[in-house]
Design a protein around this motif. Sequence first.
Motif: not given
Length: 228
Positions: A94-105, A155-167
């Motif tokens: 589903l998310w790959k399909s939605q990305l393709e729709t956004l890419r086409a737009q 592997t399906e994306l260009d970059a990754t972003l991680c949010v983090a905080c203390t335990s």
Amino acid sequence: MITVGLTGGIGMGKSACADLLRQRGIPVIDTDVLARQIVEPGQPALEEIRQTFGPQVIRPDGRLDRKQLAGTVFYDPTARAQLEQILHPRIRQLWKSQLETLRAQTSPTLPLSHSPTPRPAEPRSNAPRSHAPHAPHAPLAVVVIPLLFETHAQTELDATLCVACTSVTQRERLRPRGWSDKEIDLRISAQLPISEKTSLANFVIWTEGSLDVHARQLDRILCSLNSA
């Protein structure tokens, strides 16, 4: 179009980051929303869950009993793996399909030529203050994936972003959800340690501070992506 995977530990600020991205006009695909959609009554995934875990995980109104299912899968790694095998392929499709729709737009743009060097985005004390939200110059889309690295979705994306905080902060944020300490432990242990996630991510946002600090870090990351 640049595609970014947003991840982080449970209770560490993914939803807040997604809201900030939307305020900046960036499309966000939330896989938690997709996960709920694919188990609506009548969906094949719901029937497969019923067949795998029994009728007790289905409420009288035909909807998934999430609490009952969670009580099974979080105490049994084998059961959790079975559930993930049912859900994850469908969610990814589903998310790959939605990305393709956004890419086409969007107008064609070159992909990132290389992965940015992993680095935290904690702002310096003299960093300029972020003002009105703004959209990035380059077309950008973000997919929120809690188990991004666990499912190798990077592997399906260009970059990754991680949010983090203390335990400590993480647990303080999770207790209002009504979970016991044991339930919190089980949910945290179902994911990679946050230290591993941050080491794998291209960008890191530290969410201990205020939302304004969070937003300033995000804006600097967006500028970096625009210049990539």
